[in-house]
Write a protein that holds these residues in place. Structure first.
Motif, PDB file in Angstrom:
ATOM      1  N   GLY A 151      23.706  39.300 -41.215  1.00 37.81           N
ATOM      2  CA  GLY A 151      23.977  40.133 -39.823  1.00 37.81           C
ATOM      3  C   GLY A 151      24.364  41.401 -40.040  1.00 37.81           C
ATOM      4  O   GLY A 151      25.036  41.602 -40.895  1.00 37.81           O
ATOM      5  N   ALA A 152      24.159  42.310 -38.776  1.00 44.59           N
ATOM      6  CA  ALA A 152      24.451  43.679 -39.172  1.00 44.59           C
ATOM      7  C   ALA A 152      24.980  44.133 -37.660  1.00 44.59           C
ATOM      8  O   ALA A 152      24.415  43.655 -36.511  1.00 44.59           O
ATOM      9  CB  ALA A 152      23.296  44.488 -39.315  1.00 44.59           C
ATOM     10  N   PHE A 153      26.200  44.625 -37.424  1.00 42.13           N
ATOM     11  CA  PHE A 153      26.670  45.285 -36.164  1.00 42.13           C
ATOM     12  C   PHE A 153      27.426  46.392 -36.406  1.00 42.13           C
ATOM     13  O   PHE A 153      28.317  46.452 -37.498  1.00 42.13           O
ATOM     14  CB  PHE A 153      27.790  44.101 -35.732  1.00 42.13           C
ATOM     15  N   GLY A 154      27.172  47.628 -35.720  1.00 43.32           N
ATOM     16  CA  GLY A 154      28.132  48.791 -35.908  1.00 43.32           C
ATOM     17  C   GLY A 154      27.535  49.731 -34.504  1.00 43.32           C
ATOM     18  O   GLY A 154      26.848  49.310 -33.789  1.00 43.32           O
ATOM     19  N   ALA A 237      22.666  51.417 -32.204  1.00 40.88           N
ATOM     20  CA  ALA A 237      23.328  50.548 -33.345  1.00 40.88           C
ATOM     21  C   ALA A 237      22.706  49.376 -33.021  1.00 40.88           C
ATOM     22  O   ALA A 237      22.661  48.984 -32.010  1.00 40.88           O
ATOM     23  CB  ALA A 237      24.539  50.927 -33.551  1.00 40.88           C
ATOM     24  N   PRO A 238      22.407  48.567 -34.282  1.00 44.05           N
ATOM     25  CA  PRO A 238      21.843  47.473 -34.289  1.00 44.05           C
ATOM     26  C   PRO A 238      22.930  46.231 -34.243  1.00 44.05           C
ATOM     27  O   PRO A 238      24.297  46.416 -34.446  1.00 44.05           O
ATOM     28  CB  PRO A 238      21.236  47.241 -35.592  1.00 44.05           C
ATOM     29  N   GLN A 239      22.396  45.279 -33.355  1.00 44.66           N
ATOM     30  CA  GLN A 239      23.070  43.890 -33.672  1.00 44.66           C
ATOM     31  C   GLN A 239      22.154  42.902 -34.070  1.00 44.66           C
ATOM     32  O   GLN A 239      21.711  42.035 -33.053  1.00 44.66           O
ATOM     33  CB  GLN A 239      23.527  43.602 -31.993  1.00 44.66           C
ATOM     34  N   ARG A 240      22.004  43.083 -35.182  1.00 41.51           N
ATOM     35  CA  ARG A 240      20.878  42.215 -35.753  1.00 41.51           C
ATOM     36  C   ARG A 240      21.227  41.004 -36.487  1.00 41.51           C
ATOM     37  O   ARG A 240      22.174  41.016 -37.099  1.00 41.51           O
ATOM     38  CB  ARG A 240      19.762  43.085 -36.652  1.00 41.51           C
TER      39      ARG A 240
END
Length: 338
Positions: A151-154, A237-240
């Protein structure tokens, strides 16, 4: 069961409160009033006029008012004292993430909620979104044994006066955007038995600064999970989320959105075929509030009791401990003593 509106009070006029006010009204609740540090300020009066919500006075005034529930979106260091005050005053409480600054504080609130018989919920509205239901269903039914979750969030935090740059107020990327991938990883895999993490820090380093960015690995025996979060990623920015299983993979961007206006697309490869799964928009805030109100009225059990927030904080504690020490940190997932 009652037909009377469920009455809410808001602690502060934070930006996130602007999402909760329409959600409360959509869920059939009533925003009885807002409390601010300076009730006579122009900002307080403008907020009151914009949202048609009376200013009830200070935080203490609101805690003592005739309300069913309190919403606490204050800076992170104010979650424990004001949530505890509201519970002790007999109010149900919805508190923004992270619930507290550490697991010991979360346990204190869980005990207060049990003692008072009131509902306490950590406000992860994204969990109530339709895309999360679909992610969990596909992971369980299509992907086989889960091997890896990432998970990636920034985003780019440019305001130098934002409390999230202040270590004393519980600032840092992990406590903000990083809480989301940690929470979703836990929804998919449960509780990790060990973590490692590394971070980039503001001036003061791990002893006195906050994490501008943090990356971590969560160990699950048969699976590994990882996360990336940051305050210095350029937009968009991603919310992946990426999930890899023994029979397939799933990838989705926008996964942590709590109120969607367009469909969210899940990209899936499994069973020898590849397809896109389009999930209808949803308002996770309204769904969260509706669930909270039903739980508070005894109409359904809580999906996420305070012990879930306590477990979440144990993982955040471990990630920070690892990032500060450079060492792998093991966790215990055994229940707390009664």
């Amino acid at each position: 069961m009652t037909d009377a509106p469920f009455r809410w009070g808001l602690l502060g006029a934070a930006r996130i409160a602007r999402a909760l006010i329409p959600a409360i009204r959509e869920a059939g609740g009533e925003v009885t009033g807002v409390a601010v540090r300076d009730p006579q300020s122009a900002r307080a009066q403008a907020f009151s006029q914009e949202w048609n919500v009376p200013v009830l006075g200070t935080y203490d005034d609101l805690i003592g008012a005739d309300l069913d529930a309190v919403y606490n979106p204050l800076p992170n260091d104010a979650h424990l004292p004001w949530t505890l005050a509201a519970l002790n005053a007999g109010k149900h409480v919805l508190t923004e993430k992270p619930l507290t600054l550490n697991a010991a504080q979360a346990a204190q609130l869980a005990e207060a909620a049990a003692r008072s018989g009131r509902t306490l919920l950590e406000a992860f509205a994204y969990r109530f979104q339709p895309q999360i239901d679909r992610v969990r269903q596909i992971a369980a039914e299509e992907l086989g044994d889960l091997r890896a979750v990432h998970g990636a969030f920034g985003f780019h935090l440019t305001n130098p006066d934002d409390f999230r740059w202040n270590a004393a107020q519980g600032g840092g990327a992990l406590y903000d955007v990083g809480t989301y991938p940690v929470n979703l990883i836990r929804l998919l895999l449960g509780e990790p038995h060990a973590v490692t993490a590394t971070a980039r820090w503001t001036d003061g380093g791990p002893a006195g600064g906050v994490d501008i960015a943090l990356s971590g690995v969560l160990e699950y025996g048969g699976a590994l999970a990882s996360l990336d979060c940051a305050f210095d990623w350029l937009e968009p920015a991603p919310q992946r989320l990426t999930v890899v299983g023994s029979r397939g993979t799933l990838d989705v961007n926008g996964v942590f959105n709590s109120h969607t206006h367009e469909p969210v697309t899940l990209h899936v490869t499994a069973g020898g075929r590849t397809w896109e799964d389009s999930v209808a928009p949803g308002n996770g805030y309204a769904r969260m509030v509706a669930h909270f109100q039903r739980t508070a009225r005894g109409q359904e059990p809580p999906l996420y009791p305070p012990q879930d927030a306590e477990a979440q904080m144990r993982v955040l504690d471990a990630l920070y401990a690892s990032a500060r020490s450079g060492q792998r940190v093991t966790l215990t997932t055994s229940p707390r003593p009664a």
